[in-house]
Design an enzyme around this catalytic site. Structure first.
Site, mmCIF file in Angstrom:
data_model
loop_
_atom_site.group_PDB
_atom_site.id
_atom_site.type_symbol
_atom_site.label_atom_id
_atom_site.label_comp_id
_atom_site.label_asym_id
_atom_site.label_seq_id
_atom_site.Cartn_x
_atom_site.Cartn_y
_atom_site.Cartn_z
ATOM 1 N N HIS A 107 0.852 -0.980 -0.177
ATOM 2 C CA HIS A 107 -0.095 -0.361 0.193
ATOM 3 C C HIS A 107 0.531 1.186 0.226
ATOM 4 O O HIS A 107 0.369 2.520 0.349
ATOM 5 C CB HIS A 107 -1.240 0.100 1.482
ATOM 6 C CG HIS A 107 -2.275 -1.018 1.024
ATOM 7 N ND1 HIS A 107 -2.923 -1.207 2.205
ATOM 8 C CD2 HIS A 107 -2.222 -1.862 0.051
ATOM 9 C CE1 HIS A 107 -3.903 -2.370 1.557
ATOM 10 N NE2 HIS A 107 -3.744 -2.927 0.620
ATOM 11 N N SER A 175 -7.888 -6.556 9.398
ATOM 12 C CA SER A 175 -9.064 -7.416 9.594
ATOM 13 C C SER A 175 -9.718 -7.944 8.764
ATOM 14 O O SER A 175 -10.541 -8.453 8.538
ATOM 15 C CB SER A 175 -10.009 -5.630 9.812
ATOM 16 O OG SER A 175 -9.656 -5.410 8.136
ATOM 17 N N ASN A 194 -0.697 -27.444 0.937
ATOM 18 C CA ASN A 194 -1.472 -27.618 1.866
ATOM 19 C C ASN A 194 -0.589 -26.842 2.286
ATOM 20 O O ASN A 194 -0.186 -27.327 4.162
ATOM 21 C CB ASN A 194 -0.808 -29.202 2.093
ATOM 22 C CG ASN A 194 -1.971 -30.779 1.973
ATOM 23 O OD1 ASN A 194 -3.343 -30.384 1.603
ATOM 24 N ND2 ASN A 194 -1.048 -31.600 1.544
HETATM 25 P P1 OAD Z 1 -7.705 -2.420 10.333
HETATM 26 O O1 OAD Z 1 -7.588 -1.050 11.589
HETATM 27 O O2 OAD Z 1 -7.973 -2.315 9.700
HETATM 28 O O3 OAD Z 1 -7.452 -3.640 11.293
HETATM 29 C C1 OAD Z 1 -6.153 -3.731 12.408
HETATM 30 C C2 OAD Z 1 -7.015 -4.513 13.154
HETATM 31 O O4 OAD Z 1 -5.518 -5.511 14.079
HETATM 32 C C3 OAD Z 1 -7.747 -5.279 13.250
HETATM 33 O O5 OAD Z 1 -8.563 -7.205 13.381
HETATM 34 C C4 OAD Z 1 -7.225 -5.485 15.480
HETATM 35 O O6 OAD Z 1 -8.523 -6.710 15.872
HETATM 36 C C5 OAD Z 1 -5.996 -5.353 14.914
HETATM 37 N N1 OAD Z 1 -5.298 -5.787 16.379
HETATM 38 C C6 OAD Z 1 -5.408 -3.853 17.098
HETATM 39 N N2 OAD Z 1 -4.537 -4.876 18.248
HETATM 40 C C7 OAD Z 1 -3.326 -5.504 17.604
HETATM 41 C C8 OAD Z 1 -2.420 -5.964 18.500
HETATM 42 N N3 OAD Z 1 -1.511 -5.559 19.222
HETATM 43 N N4 OAD Z 1 -1.291 -7.032 17.839
HETATM 44 C C9 OAD Z 1 -1.894 -7.230 16.636
HETATM 45 N N5 OAD Z 1 -3.328 -6.629 16.117
HETATM 46 C C10 OAD Z 1 -4.370 -6.642 16.342
HETATM 47 O O7 OAD Z 1 -6.293 -2.044 9.756
HETATM 48 P P2 OAD Z 1 -5.610 -3.754 8.522
HETATM 49 O O8 OAD Z 1 -6.239 -4.744 7.893
HETATM 50 O O9 OAD Z 1 -4.451 -3.216 7.824
HETATM 51 O O10 OAD Z 1 -5.460 0.710 3.535
HETATM 52 O O11 OAD Z 1 -6.295 -2.601 7.461
HETATM 53 C C11 OAD Z 1 -6.327 -2.754 5.820
HETATM 54 C C12 OAD Z 1 -6.121 -1.429 4.731
HETATM 55 O O12 OAD Z 1 -7.094 -0.979 5.240
HETATM 56 C C13 OAD Z 1 -4.939 -0.449 5.044
HETATM 57 O O13 OAD Z 1 -3.480 -0.794 4.678
HETATM 58 C C14 OAD Z 1 -5.378 0.576 4.346
HETATM 59 C C15 OAD Z 1 -6.436 0.499 5.415
HETATM 60 O O14 OAD Z 1 -7.946 2.032 4.605
HETATM 61 C C16 OAD Z 1 -4.942 1.221 2.328
HETATM 62 O O15 OAD Z 1 -4.517 2.667 3.095
HETATM 63 C C17 OAD Z 1 -5.194 1.449 0.697
#
Ligand code: OAD
Length: 235
Positions: A107, A175, A194
């Site tokens: 990204h 997420s 697998n």
């Molecule tokens: P999210 O903010 O959607 O999700 C964060 C995840 O981290 C959630 O599932 C939380 O449960 C988890 N989490 C929180 N604290 C944690 C910890 N200490 N250890 C492990 N996990 C933890 O972020 P992303 O999935 O990265 O895209 O979001 C994906 C994309 O959406 C980003 O790259 C960005 C955003 O909009 C763009 O900018 C194109």
């Protein structure tokens, strides 16, 4: 044995960088579509530059946490044992500061700008704005080198090739709602090797696709993942 690791905002949460979906679709008090879409940038480029200037400045105040360090140790330990690739959706630089080298920022990166006129990217550590000139062509057309909603993530060919060869896939702190990254586990599952699928998240996403869920913050979950792979973290 080949390993592919995908990280999301959760891995940097314990370093003090807020995740995206923690606060009702707001990101540091802004609507995501205002600061993370080409349309938002066209509407108000100064606001978007200011937003990423603050995110870029924040990098001076944060440091890699034990999860970033453990992944760098895994990469070192895995040399000679198989392929290792770290994919991150994060635009911070904590993985490289922890020592990771085989890393793709799908990204984009906060510490880069891209010229909308000539397409060149450049490293950028300071504030940027609408008046910032492209070091390559001189146009005042720089934007943060971030893949926004509606744009195609970087390195998709390399990523698909790595997923096709993966024996272990691990999603950490994501997420799983933003594609294509959200589909990587299923893609690895289909590769005919697998491939074992791990998730590390204190609030697991509930995706039934994963074989092993380590329901813990990344700082504890990643060292546990290394133990399950039989890797000493100090490697
Ligand atoms: P999210 O903010 O959607 O999700 C964060 C995840 O981290 C959630 O599932 C939380 O449960 C988890 N989490 C929180 N604290 C944690 C910890 N200490 N250890 C492990 N996990 C933890 O972020 P992303 O999935 O990265 O895209 O979001 C994906 C994309 O959406 C980003 O790259 C960005 C955003 O909009 C763009 O900018 C194109």
């Amino acid at each position: 044995m080949n390993i592919v690791v995908l990280t999301g905002a959760g891995i940097s949460a314990e370093s003090g960088i807020s995740t995206f979906r923690a606060a009702d679709g707001l990101w540091e008090k802004h609507r995501i579509e205002d600061v993370a879409s080409p349309e938002g940038f066209l509407r108000d480029p100064s606001l978007v530059h200011d937003f990423y200037n603050r995110r870029r400045a924040q990098l001076h105040l944060v440091a890699p946490n034990p999860a970033h360090l453990a992944l760098a140790a895994l990469e070192r330990a895995w040399q000679g044992r198989g392929n290792f690739l770290l994919l991150t959706q994060n635009v911070d630089d904590l993985h490289e500061r922890a020592g990771s080298r085989v890393l793709l920022h799908m990204h984009g990166e906060l510490r880069k700008l891209v010229c909308a006129s000539c397409g060149e990217t450049c490293h950028w550590l300071d504030d940027a704005g609408v008046e910032t000139l492209c070091p390559a062509c001189g146009a005042a057309a720089m934007r943060p080198d971030i893949v926004w909603f509606g744009e195609i993530p970087y390195y998709m060919d390399e990523i698909v090739a790595a997923l096709d060869e993966a024996d272990v896939f691990c999603a950490i702190g994501t997420s799983g709602v933003v594609y294509p990254a959200a589909g990587f586990a299923a893609e690895a599952r289909r590769n005919g090797r697998n491939c074992l699928l791990y998730e590390i998240n204190p609030t697991p996403t509930g995706g039934h696709v994963f074989d092993h869920v380590i329901a813990a913050p990344a700082s504890q979950g990643v060292p546990e993942f290394l133990r399950r792979l039989g890797v000493e973290e100090a490697a």
